[in-house]
Motif scaffolding. Structure first.
Motif, PDB file in Angstrom:
ATOM      1  N   THR A 100       0.857  -1.184   0.000  1.00  0.00           N
ATOM      2  CA  THR A 100       0.000   0.000   0.000  1.00  0.00           C
ATOM      3  C   THR A 100       0.897   1.240   0.000  1.00  0.00           C
ATOM      4  O   THR A 100       2.106   1.142   0.282  1.00  0.00           O
ATOM      5  N   PRO A 101       0.360   2.422  -0.311  1.00  0.00           N
ATOM      6  CA  PRO A 101       1.179   3.640  -0.253  1.00  0.00           C
ATOM      7  C   PRO A 101       1.849   3.831   1.099  1.00  0.00           C
ATOM      8  O   PRO A 101       3.014   4.243   1.169  1.00  0.00           O
ATOM      9  N   HIS A 102       1.137   3.529   2.177  1.00  0.00           N
ATOM     10  CA  HIS A 102       1.712   3.704   3.514  1.00  0.00           C
ATOM     11  C   HIS A 102       2.904   2.771   3.720  1.00  0.00           C
ATOM     12  O   HIS A 102       3.949   3.186   4.243  1.00  0.00           O
ATOM     13  N   PRO A 154      -0.192   5.606  -9.162  1.00  0.00           N
ATOM     14  CA  PRO A 154      -0.892   6.367  -8.117  1.00  0.00           C
ATOM     15  C   PRO A 154      -0.381   6.048  -6.715  1.00  0.00           C
ATOM     16  O   PRO A 154      -0.158   6.958  -5.905  1.00  0.00           O
ATOM     17  N   ASN A 155      -0.195   4.767  -6.421  1.00  0.00           N
ATOM     18  CA  ASN A 155       0.348   4.386  -5.116  1.00  0.00           C
ATOM     19  C   ASN A 155       1.769   4.904  -4.937  1.00  0.00           C
ATOM     20  O   ASN A 155       2.154   5.369  -3.858  1.00  0.00           O
ATOM     21  N   LYS A 180       3.232   7.535  -6.354  1.00  0.00           N
ATOM     22  CA  LYS A 180       3.253   8.987  -6.166  1.00  0.00           C
ATOM     23  C   LYS A 180       2.802   9.370  -4.760  1.00  0.00           C
ATOM     24  O   LYS A 180       3.382  10.252  -4.125  1.00  0.00           O
ATOM     25  N   GLN A 181       1.775   8.706  -4.281  1.00  0.00           N
ATOM     26  CA  GLN A 181       1.294   8.986  -2.929  1.00  0.00           C
ATOM     27  C   GLN A 181       2.353   8.628  -1.893  1.00  0.00           C
ATOM     28  O   GLN A 181       2.597   9.381  -0.950  1.00  0.00           O
ATOM     29  N   ALA A 182       3.013   7.489  -2.094  1.00  0.00           N
ATOM     30  CA  ALA A 182       4.054   7.065  -1.156  1.00  0.00           C
ATOM     31  C   ALA A 182       5.239   8.021  -1.180  1.00  0.00           C
ATOM     32  O   ALA A 182       5.806   8.357  -0.132  1.00  0.00           O
ATOM     33  N   GLU A 227       5.224  11.154  -1.908  1.00  0.00           N
ATOM     34  CA  GLU A 227       4.838  12.398  -1.240  1.00  0.00           C
ATOM     35  C   GLU A 227       4.861  12.234   0.270  1.00  0.00           C
ATOM     36  O   GLU A 227       5.315  13.116   0.997  1.00  0.00           O
ATOM     37  N   MET A 228       4.420  11.080   0.746  1.00  0.00           N
ATOM     38  CA  MET A 228       4.420  10.815   2.189  1.00  0.00           C
ATOM     39  C   MET A 228       5.832  10.696   2.735  1.00  0.00           C
ATOM     40  O   MET A 228       6.131  11.167   3.835  1.00  0.00           O
TER      41      MET A 228
END
Length: 263
Positions: free
Chosen positions: A104-106, A128-129, A131-133, A135-136
């Motif tokens: 998962t992104p997390h 998408p995952n 990019k989200q990861a 950014e986090m």
């Protein structure tokens, strides 16, 4: 009292060379032999193409400021190009951190931050995952993607270079080449620091099982690359040991019964 025990078989001879030197040297002997084949499409990389593409990508990464000790995250399923990026990073004295494509992104963000990754490579489906990861986690300077997708640099762009790889002093005994993460059974996943010598010795160990055991492998063999390359078994035994023997690896991104039987 302790009693030393020795195997009845000869000691394994472990060369003091880099991991990429061990694997890519096959290109000099078998340049036109298929090294990796994409199972679903039949797309083929010869040993010469594998070695050449690895140099092109390494030169491009160096031009982007990637240097010895930097970490490169690979977040994708099994594809022939997995070996290209792995060895491109290794040539520069860099560290590959291989991530579970089901993360998962997390979960991915934790690995990106913990490994201090500089670049990230994925596929359009996982972008998408990714990019989200990124950014986090922070710290990711550029995201690359196999094929094309908005918001990421095509991997093909890394193949456009002069192929001049900077000379890097690599000590196989101490320099880390890959940082895979444990499953986290006793807490959060932990990065496992593996040197060039660790992987080279593991390849030699695999070869030692050939005599007198049943795991004898030759250049005439074809190996199914189904076990995930992000995991140490798929990475070393399947992707790397097979290539070191001049065998051909046919990659599958995931298990699907019909495709598996067809391949």
């Amino acid at each position: 009292r302790e009693m030393p025990l020795r195997s009845p078989l000869p000691d394994a001879v472990i060369p003091n060379i880099t991991f990429s030197d061990l694997i890519l040297s096959v290109a000099k002997e078998k340049p036109n032999k298929p090294a990796l084949i994409d199972g679903p499409t039949g797309r083929t990389l010869t040993f010469a193409q594998l070695a050449g593409a690895s140099r092109l990508v390494a030169a491009s990464l160096a031009a982007r400021g990637f240097k010895k000790g930097d970490c490169f995250a690979i977040y994708c399923p099994n594809v022939p190009e997995y070996a290209i990026i792995f060895h491109a990073v290794a040539m520069l004295g860099g560290i590959n951190t291989t991530a579970n494509p089901l993360y998962t992104p997390h979960e991915l963000a934790f690995q990106l931050k913990d490994s201090n990754s500089k670049f990230l490579l994925t596929i359009p489906l996982f972008l998408p995952n990714a990019k989200q990861a990124a950014e986090m986690a922070g710290g990711i300077e550029e995201i690359f993607v196999f094929g094309e997708a908005e918001g990421a640099t095509p991997f093909a762009a890394l193949l456009k270079s002069d192929g001049k790889v900077p000379e890097v002093s690599i000590d196989p005994q101490t320099d880390i080449v890959v940082l895979p993460y444990s499953s986290g059974t006793t807490g959060l996943p932990k990065g496992v620091m593996l040197t060039h010598a660790n992987l080279v010795s593991n390849i030699v160990q695999c070869g030692s099982m050939e005599f007198p055991g049943p795991l004898y492998m030759t250049e005439d063999d074809v190996v199914l690359g189904l076990l995930p390359f992000y995991h140490i078994y798929g990475m070393v035994v399947v992707m790397s040991w097979a290539l070191s023997k001049g065998a051909t690896v046919v990659t599958l991104p995931k298990f699907e019964m019909e495709l598996f039987l067809k391949v």
